[in-house]
Motif scaffolding. Structure first.
Motif, short mmCIF file in Angstrom:
data_model
loop_
_atom_site.label_atom_id
_atom_site.label_comp_id
_atom_site.label_asym_id
_atom_site.label_seq_id
_atom_site.Cartn_x
_atom_site.Cartn_y
_atom_site.Cartn_z
N ALA A 23 0.88 -1.26 0.01
CA ALA A 23 0.09 -0.05 -0.09
C ALA A 23 0.87 1.34 0.07
CB ALA A 23 -0.92 0.00 1.24
N ALA A 24 2.20 1.40 0.72
CA ALA A 24 2.55 2.58 0.91
C ALA A 24 3.29 2.91 -0.33
CB ALA A 24 3.79 2.45 2.27
N ALA A 25 3.96 1.84 -1.09
CA ALA A 25 4.76 2.24 -2.35
C ALA A 25 3.52 2.75 -3.23
CB ALA A 25 5.50 0.90 -2.77
N LEU A 26 2.41 2.12 -3.54
CA LEU A 26 1.21 2.48 -4.40
C LEU A 26 0.98 3.86 -4.15
CD1 LEU A 26 -0.55 2.10 -6.44
CD2 LEU A 26 -2.32 1.11 -4.80
N PHE A 27 0.58 4.23 -2.87
CA PHE A 27 -0.05 5.62 -2.57
C PHE A 27 1.11 6.56 -2.77
CE2 PHE A 27 -2.78 3.62 1.22
CZ PHE A 27 -3.56 3.07 0.32
N THR A 28 2.31 6.61 -2.27
CA THR A 28 3.31 7.60 -2.52
C THR A 28 3.53 7.83 -4.02
OG1 THR A 28 4.90 5.90 -2.14
CG2 THR A 28 4.57 7.61 -0.39
N LEU A 29 3.66 6.63 -4.61
CA LEU A 29 4.04 6.67 -6.39
C LEU A 29 2.78 7.37 -7.14
CD1 LEU A 29 6.23 6.02 -8.18
CD2 LEU A 29 5.36 3.74 -8.33
N ALA A 30 1.73 6.86 -6.65
CA ALA A 30 0.43 7.37 -7.50
C ALA A 30 0.18 8.95 -7.27
CB ALA A 30 -0.65 6.58 -7.07
N ALA A 31 0.51 9.20 -5.93
CA ALA A 31 0.15 10.73 -5.47
C ALA A 31 1.07 11.60 -6.34
CB ALA A 31 0.20 11.04 -4.06
N VAL A 32 2.42 11.15 -6.40
CA VAL A 32 3.38 12.28 -7.08
C VAL A 32 3.04 12.15 -8.59
CG1 VAL A 32 5.74 12.49 -7.60
CG2 VAL A 32 4.98 11.91 -5.13
N ARG A 33 2.66 11.12 -9.26
CA ARG A 33 2.49 10.84 -10.52
C ARG A 33 1.13 11.41 -10.84
NH1 ARG A 33 7.17 10.07 -10.52
NH2 ARG A 33 8.26 8.21 -10.70
N GLY A 34 0.21 11.82 -9.91
CA GLY A 34 -0.85 12.57 -10.28
C GLY A 34 -2.11 11.61 -10.49
N CYS A 35 -2.05 10.44 -9.89
CA CYS A 35 -2.97 9.50 -10.24
C CYS A 35 -3.93 9.04 -8.68
CB CYS A 35 -2.41 8.04 -10.76
SG CYS A 35 -1.66 8.51 -12.18
N ARG A 36 -5.00 8.58 -8.97
CA ARG A 36 -5.63 8.26 -7.88
C ARG A 36 -5.21 6.84 -7.32
NH1 ARG A 36 -9.42 11.99 -7.29
NH2 ARG A 36 -10.10 12.90 -8.93
N ALA A 37 -5.45 6.75 -5.94
CA ALA A 37 -4.94 5.26 -5.54
C ALA A 37 -5.76 5.09 -4.33
CB ALA A 37 -3.38 4.97 -5.54
N GLY A 38 -6.08 3.73 -3.99
CA GLY A 38 -6.74 3.46 -2.76
C GLY A 38 -6.30 1.65 -2.78
N ALA A 39 -6.70 1.21 -1.63
CA ALA A 39 -6.43 -0.38 -1.22
C ALA A 39 -7.59 -0.88 -0.33
CB ALA A 39 -5.15 -0.44 -0.44
N LEU A 40 -7.88 -2.00 -0.62
CA LEU A 40 -8.70 -2.74 0.22
C LEU A 40 -7.87 -4.04 0.76
CD1 LEU A 40 -11.85 -3.05 1.07
CD2 LEU A 40 -11.97 -4.67 -0.78
N VAL A 41 -7.85 -4.23 1.77
CA VAL A 41 -7.12 -5.23 2.53
C VAL A 41 -8.11 -6.37 2.92
CG1 VAL A 41 -5.37 -6.09 4.03
CG2 VAL A 41 -5.35 -3.64 2.99
N PHE A 42 -7.74 -7.53 2.17
CA PHE A 42 -8.82 -8.73 2.80
C PHE A 42 -7.53 -9.48 3.78
CE2 PHE A 42 -9.63 -13.33 1.44
CZ PHE A 42 -11.00 -13.07 2.09
N ALA A 43 -8.17 -9.26 5.15
CA ALA A 43 -7.10 -9.71 6.07
C ALA A 43 -7.69 -11.26 6.91
CB ALA A 43 -6.92 -8.70 7.33
N LEU A 44 -6.80 -12.04 6.57
CA LEU A 44 -7.26 -13.37 7.08
C LEU A 44 -6.41 -13.87 8.40
CD1 LEU A 44 -7.54 -15.38 3.72
CD2 LEU A 44 -9.28 -15.04 5.54
N SER A 45 -5.14 -13.60 8.20
CA SER A 45 -4.52 -14.20 9.15
C SER A 45 -4.30 -13.07 10.23
CB SER A 45 -2.89 -14.38 9.04
OG SER A 45 -2.47 -13.00 8.34
N SER A 46 -3.87 -13.56 11.71
CA SER A 46 -3.98 -12.34 12.68
C SER A 46 -2.38 -12.51 13.24
CB SER A 46 -4.78 -12.47 13.74
OG SER A 46 -4.63 -13.52 14.61
N LEU A 47 -2.09 -11.80 14.27
CA LEU A 47 -0.62 -11.91 14.89
C LEU A 47 -0.91 -13.16 15.71
CD1 LEU A 47 0.61 -8.42 15.46
CD2 LEU A 47 1.01 -9.95 13.53
N LYS A 48 -1.93 -13.84 15.96
CA LYS A 48 -2.09 -14.85 16.76
C LYS A 48 -2.29 -16.06 16.01
CE LYS A 48 -3.40 -12.82 21.00
NZ LYS A 48 -4.43 -11.70 20.91
N ARG A 49 -2.95 -16.06 14.82
CA ARG A 49 -3.28 -17.22 14.07
C ARG A 49 -2.95 -17.01 12.61
NH1 ARG A 49 -9.15 -19.08 16.65
NH2 ARG A 49 -8.53 -21.05 17.15
#
Lengths: 253, 264
Positions: free
Chosen positions: B203-229
């Motif tokens: 996400a961080a690389a996408l957001f910075t690069l897109a912002a500086v290149r004048g593009c829109r960017a967002g991210a949806l994270v499908f989070a399955l694992s946790s720090l416990k499992r």
């Protein structure tokens, strides 16, 4: 351990119940008075050091204005204490050094994020952490500008500490120092926003910034000294008040 | 969906094609869904109407099709920011303007359900790629209108999605349940304490690069694992993961078609 949330805060001199859900924070301690003059009614709540607070209502919506003083160290103190006593939205209002040639006096700059060119927020959390405005506050500020017919720009700004290194009155070649940021599309310079964004996010409080623009400080302009005309600053404060009303209307206050 | 790659036209030069994604200018929609997972990219693309594989080279497969009557592309990027940054740079050169990352990640807060969908408003820049591009003080912020569109889309689809910050980093085996001898909980603590909801390597690389290149960017994270499992669906009621996945895909596609109607 003491629960600091229930005490009178050491610097802003207020406790829970003393502020409205939405708080506007200018750097300049004289600006809360301008805010008060634009409200239907408003009263001074308290004054201590550079922290001056007025609370009032506009069209029935309660709004608070607390000055933080210039720079990130006092801003961090003010914001942290406002979070502790229950602020839901904190909107920085102020002036700036414009960096892009398309910016003109009377334009409003709405920050979506801020370069963390200051050190205060770095003491709180590593530089990797983003200084981002809340998208709902950005939306409220955009809608407020549209409603008031004010030209506006959204984008990333740069917050830094040393005013006399990056301003038209700076030592040395400030244009060279600013070039990388200009090339990256950074809209303007201020001295508070990134600290506000970091602390608000860490406290689960929504934050945003609206700044009154001038001409780009990289260009020579005969009217450069008049860029922060009171009239434009007044419009900027009016837009922030309108945004506070919209946040309330949208169930976000 | 056609799996047959288009025949090369006579006289068509390889020189014009982007080096890695193997696309010519105009061979991509204005709005692109990026999936680090190659299989997920194919699955998402499978939902598009008139879907076809336009190019396939290394980990980069690009599918073109339509969703809600609007042209949408899906490009697989492989895991991590280095590979993603190449894809984003090259996609911009062939005409992409809006990006939605369909990421996978780990849940960081104990109060969050498993699985969770997280709309990323901003990202912690723990990756190396964005550092090489831009000074670390530059914020990795998603485009606010994209965040708004994604949150609104989720609400309209009655999909439970949380909006907040994510943590991006490079070494999965340093900061996840899959870590070996490294104390990943200690490494993750500052970000958990700061309220980050999930991890998302890219996400961080996408957001910075897109912002500086004048593009829109967002991210949806499908989070399955946790720090416990670790990621496993075995302890969840049957169908839970499948339902969450299809909700995530639907939200991503609907948001992509909504974004495509914006004037850039």
């Amino acid at each position: 351990m003491r629960d600091l949330h229930y005490e009178v805060q050491h610097h802003i001199n207020m406790r829970q119940g003393d502020i409205a859900p939405t708080v506007l924070i200018p750097g300049d301690p004289d600006r809360p008075q301008l805010f008060a003059s634009l409200m239907d009614k408003a009263e001074k709540v308290t004054e201590k050091r550079e922290y001056v607070t007025y609370t009032g209502t506009k069209d029935g919506v309660p709004i608070t204005c607390t000055s933080t003083g210039l720079g990130t160290p006092p801003t961090a103190i003010g914001v942290e204490e406002l979070c502790r006593i229950g602020a839901k939205n904190i909107i920085r209002i102020g002036t700036c050094g414009a960096l892009q040639p398309f910016l003109k006096p009377g334009h409003m700059i709405i920050a979506t994020g801020a370069v963390r060119g200051e050190h205060t927020s770095e003491e709180l959390i590593d530089m990797e952490y983003p200084a981002a405005a809340d998208y709902r506050v950005v939306r409220a500020l955009v809608d407020a500008c549209k409603k008031l017919g004010l030209p506006y720009h959204t984008g990333i700004i740069r917050t830094h500490d040393a005013f006399y290194l990056e301003s038209p009155w700076a030592h040395g070649d400030y244009k060279a120092r600013l070039k990388p940021w200009v090339d990256m599309g950074v809209l303007a310079l201020d001295n508070e926003s990134s600290t506000l964004f970091v602390i608000a996010a860490m406290n689960n409080v929504r934050a945003g910034t609206i700044l009154s623009s001038g001409y780009s400080i990289l260009e020579e302009h005969p009217e450069q000294d008049r860029i922060h005309a009171e009239e434009n600053v007044k419009k900027m404060v009016m837009a922030a008040i309108e945004a506070a009303k919209l946040l309330d209307e949208r169930g976000l206050a | 969906m056609s799996e047959v790659l288009p025949e090369k036209q006579e006289g068509e030069s390889d020189m014009k094609k982007q080096h890695h994604i193997d696309l010519l200018p105009g061979e991509v929609a204005q709005t692109v869904i990026l999936s680090p997972d190659l299989d997920y990219a194919a699955q998402i693309a499978g939902h598009l109407s008139n879907s076809k594989v336009t190019a396939k080279k290394r980990q980069y497969a690009t599918y073109n099709g339509e969703w809600n009557g609007v042209p949408v592309s899906v490009t697989s990027t492989g895991i991590g920011s280095p590979g993603l940054a190449i894809a984003v740079e090259e996609l911009i050169m062939v005409g992409a303007k809006n990006f939605i990352l369909f990421g996978t990640g780990s849940i960081l807060q104990t109060w969050m359900p498993v699985p969770s969908l997280v709309i990323s408003a901003a990202a912690v820049r723990g990756d190396g790629t964005s550092r090489e591009y831009f000074p670390l003080e530059y914020p990795a912020v998603a485009d606010w209108m994209t965040v708004e569109v994604m949150a609104e889309t989720a609400r309209r689809n009655s999909v439970q999605a949380l909006t907040g910050y994510v943590r991006s980093n490079d070494a999965l085996f340093a900061e996840s349940i899959y870590a070996g001898k490294i104390n990943y909980l200690k490494r993750s603590k500052p970000w958990i304490d700061a309220g980050c909801l999930a991890t998302s390597n890219e996400a961080a690389a996408l957001f910075t690069l897109a912002a500086v290149r004048g593009c829109r960017a967002g991210a949806l994270v499908f989070a399955l694992s946790s720090l416990k499992r670790p990621y496993t669906s075995t302890y969840l009621p049957s169908g839970t993961v499948e339902k969450a996945f299809s909700e995530a895909v639907r939200t991503t596609l609907d948001a992509a078609s909504a974004l495509a109607s914006f004037n850039n």
